[in-house]
Write a protein that holds these residues in place. Structure first.
Motif, PDB file in Angstrom:
ATOM      1  N   TYR A 139      97.492  84.627  22.366  1.00 45.33           N
ATOM      2  CA  TYR A 139      95.966  84.129  22.391  1.00 45.33           C
ATOM      3  C   TYR A 139      95.499  85.190  23.228  1.00 45.33           C
ATOM      4  O   TYR A 139      94.377  85.300  23.217  1.00 45.33           O
ATOM      5  CB  TYR A 139      95.197  82.634  22.941  1.00 45.33           C
ATOM      6  CG  TYR A 139      95.689  81.951  21.694  1.00 45.33           C
ATOM      7  CD1 TYR A 139      94.456  81.772  20.361  1.00 45.33           C
ATOM      8  CD2 TYR A 139      96.834  81.214  21.176  1.00 45.33           C
ATOM      9  CE1 TYR A 139      94.891  80.487  19.669  1.00 45.33           C
ATOM     10  CE2 TYR A 139      96.717  80.324  20.017  1.00 45.33           C
ATOM     11  CZ  TYR A 139      95.797  79.993  19.278  1.00 45.33           C
ATOM     12  OH  TYR A 139      95.553  79.369  18.500  1.00 45.33           O
ATOM     13  N   LEU A 140      95.765  84.718  24.763  1.00 46.36           N
ATOM     14  CA  LEU A 140      94.726  85.874  25.768  1.00 46.36           C
ATOM     15  C   LEU A 140      95.179  86.673  25.216  1.00 46.36           C
ATOM     16  O   LEU A 140      93.930  87.777  25.936  1.00 46.36           O
ATOM     17  CB  LEU A 140      95.933  84.849  27.484  1.00 46.36           C
ATOM     18  CG  LEU A 140      96.160  84.422  27.693  1.00 46.36           C
ATOM     19  CD1 LEU A 140      97.592  83.589  28.932  1.00 46.36           C
ATOM     20  CD2 LEU A 140      94.928  83.654  28.283  1.00 46.36           C
ATOM     21  N   GLU A 141      95.740  87.516  24.820  1.00 51.95           N
ATOM     22  CA  GLU A 141      96.205  89.036  24.270  1.00 51.95           C
ATOM     23  C   GLU A 141      94.456  89.294  23.328  1.00 51.95           C
ATOM     24  O   GLU A 141      93.809  90.772  23.876  1.00 51.95           O
ATOM     25  CB  GLU A 141      97.258  89.870  23.787  1.00 51.95           C
ATOM     26  CG  GLU A 141      98.074  89.802  24.599  1.00 51.95           C
ATOM     27  CD  GLU A 141      98.837  89.849  24.146  1.00 51.95           C
ATOM     28  OE1 GLU A 141      99.290  89.822  22.144  1.00 51.95           O
ATOM     29  OE2 GLU A 141     100.336  89.711  24.555  1.00 51.95           O
ATOM     30  N   VAL A 142      94.416  88.146  21.864  1.00 47.65           N
ATOM     31  CA  VAL A 142      93.034  88.670  20.721  1.00 47.65           C
ATOM     32  C   VAL A 142      91.893  88.111  22.150  1.00 47.65           C
ATOM     33  O   VAL A 142      90.715  88.724  21.786  1.00 47.65           O
ATOM     34  CB  VAL A 142      93.073  87.270  20.548  1.00 47.65           C
ATOM     35  CG1 VAL A 142      92.255  87.154  20.077  1.00 47.65           C
ATOM     36  CG2 VAL A 142      94.548  87.626  19.702  1.00 47.65           C
ATOM     37  N   LEU A 143      91.623  87.412  23.276  1.00 45.58           N
ATOM     38  CA  LEU A 143      90.607  87.553  24.413  1.00 45.58           C
ATOM     39  C   LEU A 143      90.640  88.723  25.068  1.00 45.58           C
ATOM     40  O   LEU A 143      89.643  88.837  25.143  1.00 45.58           O
ATOM     41  CB  LEU A 143      90.491  86.016  24.923  1.00 45.58           C
ATOM     42  CG  LEU A 143      90.754  84.588  23.767  1.00 45.58           C
ATOM     43  CD1 LEU A 143      90.615  83.766  24.985  1.00 45.58           C
ATOM     44  CD2 LEU A 143      88.903  84.187  23.494  1.00 45.58           C
ATOM     45  N   LEU A 179     101.288  84.162  34.332  1.00 43.87           N
ATOM     46  CA  LEU A 179     100.836  84.649  32.632  1.00 43.87           C
ATOM     47  C   LEU A 179      99.253  84.912  33.370  1.00 43.87           C
ATOM     48  O   LEU A 179      98.689  85.408  32.767  1.00 43.87           O
ATOM     49  CB  LEU A 179     101.245  84.251  32.078  1.00 43.87           C
ATOM     50  CG  LEU A 179     100.297  84.043  31.054  1.00 43.87           C
ATOM     51  CD1 LEU A 179     100.756  85.742  29.746  1.00 43.87           C
ATOM     52  CD2 LEU A 179     101.107  83.026  29.632  1.00 43.87           C
ATOM     53  N   ALA A 180      98.505  84.196  34.091  1.00 43.73           N
ATOM     54  CA  ALA A 180      97.217  83.763  34.466  1.00 43.73           C
ATOM     55  C   ALA A 180      97.098  84.871  35.158  1.00 43.73           C
ATOM     56  O   ALA A 180      95.868  85.436  34.785  1.00 43.73           O
ATOM     57  CB  ALA A 180      96.743  82.619  35.010  1.00 43.73           C
ATOM     58  N   SER A 181      97.284  85.820  35.948  1.00 47.02           N
ATOM     59  CA  SER A 181      96.623  86.172  37.131  1.00 47.02           C
ATOM     60  C   SER A 181      96.630  87.894  35.837  1.00 47.02           C
ATOM     61  O   SER A 181      95.762  88.390  36.015  1.00 47.02           O
ATOM     62  CB  SER A 181      97.341  86.068  38.734  1.00 47.02           C
ATOM     63  OG  SER A 181      98.901  87.003  37.936  1.00 47.02           O
ATOM     64  N   ARG A 182      97.910  87.786  35.756  1.00 52.70           N
ATOM     65  CA  ARG A 182      97.784  89.012  34.386  1.00 52.70           C
ATOM     66  C   ARG A 182      96.782  88.809  33.774  1.00 52.70           C
ATOM     67  O   ARG A 182      96.536  90.875  33.816  1.00 52.70           O
ATOM     68  CB  ARG A 182      99.153  89.112  33.896  1.00 52.70           C
ATOM     69  CG  ARG A 182      99.654  90.125  32.796  1.00 52.70           C
ATOM     70  CD  ARG A 182     101.165  90.374  32.876  1.00 52.70           C
ATOM     71  NE  ARG A 182     101.702  89.387  31.898  1.00 52.70           N
ATOM     72  CZ  ARG A 182     101.412  89.384  31.338  1.00 52.70           C
ATOM     73  NH1 ARG A 182     101.135  90.809  29.998  1.00 52.70           N
ATOM     74  NH2 ARG A 182     102.172  88.360  29.156  1.00 52.70           N
ATOM     75  N   PHE A 183      95.874  88.155  33.648  1.00 55.00           N
ATOM     76  CA  PHE A 183      94.682  87.795  32.754  1.00 55.00           C
ATOM     77  C   PHE A 183      93.459  87.617  32.821  1.00 55.00           C
ATOM     78  O   PHE A 183      92.431  88.110  32.471  1.00 55.00           O
ATOM     79  CB  PHE A 183      95.338  87.138  30.913  1.00 55.00           C
ATOM     80  CG  PHE A 183      96.119  87.807  30.340  1.00 55.00           C
ATOM     81  CD1 PHE A 183      95.293  88.639  29.447  1.00 55.00           C
ATOM     82  CD2 PHE A 183      97.532  87.650  30.080  1.00 55.00           C
ATOM     83  CE1 PHE A 183      96.141  89.155  28.108  1.00 55.00           C
ATOM     84  CE2 PHE A 183      98.065  88.157  28.908  1.00 55.00           C
ATOM     85  CZ  PHE A 183      98.161  89.163  28.033  1.00 55.00           C
ATOM     86  N   GLY A 184      93.788  87.916  34.195  1.00 48.43           N
ATOM     87  CA  GLY A 184      92.504  87.358  35.313  1.00 48.43           C
ATOM     88  C   GLY A 184      91.927  86.140  35.342  1.00 48.43           C
ATOM     89  O   GLY A 184      90.742  85.653  35.083  1.00 48.43           O
ATOM     90  N   CYS A 185      92.590  84.933  34.313  1.00 46.87           N
ATOM     91  CA  CYS A 185      92.076  83.522  34.488  1.00 46.87           C
ATOM     92  C   CYS A 185      92.251  82.847  35.960  1.00 46.87           C
ATOM     93  O   CYS A 185      93.397  82.984  36.435  1.00 46.87           O
ATOM     94  CB  CYS A 185      92.522  83.424  33.121  1.00 46.87           C
ATOM     95  SG  CYS A 185      94.129  83.833  32.346  1.00 46.87           S
TER      96      CYS A 185
END
Ligand code: GDP
Ligand code: MG
Length: 213
Positions: A139-143, A179-185
């Motif tokens: 989901y994070l990749e899609v976003l 994981l959150a920091s990898r996607f900046g969330c």
């Protein structure tokens, strides 16, 4: 309105439309806790259903119900997908918060309905399910892909749910954080069946993030 130069005074508008809106989509694999408890449902489920029956809502997600009613509802249709709205005060400022409880069958696919609609996303996994955590990454990749495609940068919050299942934990807090920091969330762990304040805090954080945009 800019075409005619004179913007309408906000007092001319009906109060409902004067309220700023914030659209939050809840994403995640089936079973992450967006909607209900089967195993331990029992008496609590029945009681909660009774409580909710007077509300003009069909049964929504565990997190959504917790947030809107302060109650946890344990059983409902996993295929149900709906949008609920609630007037909230976040930092003394009113907002019409709309929450879309999505029900993807098997990970992201056919995402347009929420990608275009949402101003923020909650991506949810269950801390007792590694599989649901792995689903979150998709989901994070899609976003992230979608954010790259359009100019608008929508805030994303990663949420580890079922914090009450600590003894069955399969995903460390540190893994969620990284994981959150990898996607900046932003990252939070909550329990949809226990702590209203923390669930509410997460929704309000989403509103704050949207306001910061
Ligand atoms: P969804 O597919 O993401 O909508 O998942 P559901 O909300 O239907 O939840 C799947 C299962 O997890 C149901 O049996 C829920 O009652 C249960 N559940 C949801 N949130 C929690 C929670 O915070 N703690 C526990 N222990 N169970 C939860
Ligand atoms: Mg559901």
């Amino acid at each position: 309105s800019s075409m005619f130069g004179k913007p309408r005074a906000s007092s001319e508008r009906p109060p409902q439309s004067a309220l700023p809106e914030c659209n939050v989509a809840i994403l995640g694999c089936r079973g992450a806790g967006k909607s209900g408890e089967t195993g331990r449902a029992g008496h609590r489920g029945a009681a909660a259903r009774g409580h909710l029956s007077h509300l003009p809502l069909s049964p929504p997600a565990a997190l959504t119900v917790k947030f809107l009613t302060k109650r946890f509802i344990s059983e409902y249709d996993p295929n149900l997908e709906d949008t609920y709205s609630s007037e909230e005060l976040v930092d003394q400022q009113p907002v019409l918060l709309k929450v879309m409880d999505t029900a993807d069958q098997d990970g992201p696919g056919n995402c347009e309905r929420y990608l275009c609609w949402a101003s923020a996303f909650l991506v949810v996994y269950s801390i007792d399910s590694r599989k649901s955590f792995e689903g979150c990454q998709r989901y994070l990749e899609v976003l992230a892909l979608h954010a790259r495609g359009c100019q608008r940068r929508c805030p994303v919050l990663l949420l580890g749910n079922k914090l009450d299942m600590e003894q069955y934990r399969q995903v460390l807090s540190a893994e969620g954080m990284s994981l959150a920091s990898r996607f900046g969330c932003l990252f939070h762990e909550v329990s949809a069946c226990q702590d209203f304040a923390r669930v509410q805090h997460v929704f309000h954080e989403a509103v704050r993030e949207v306001r910061r945009q």
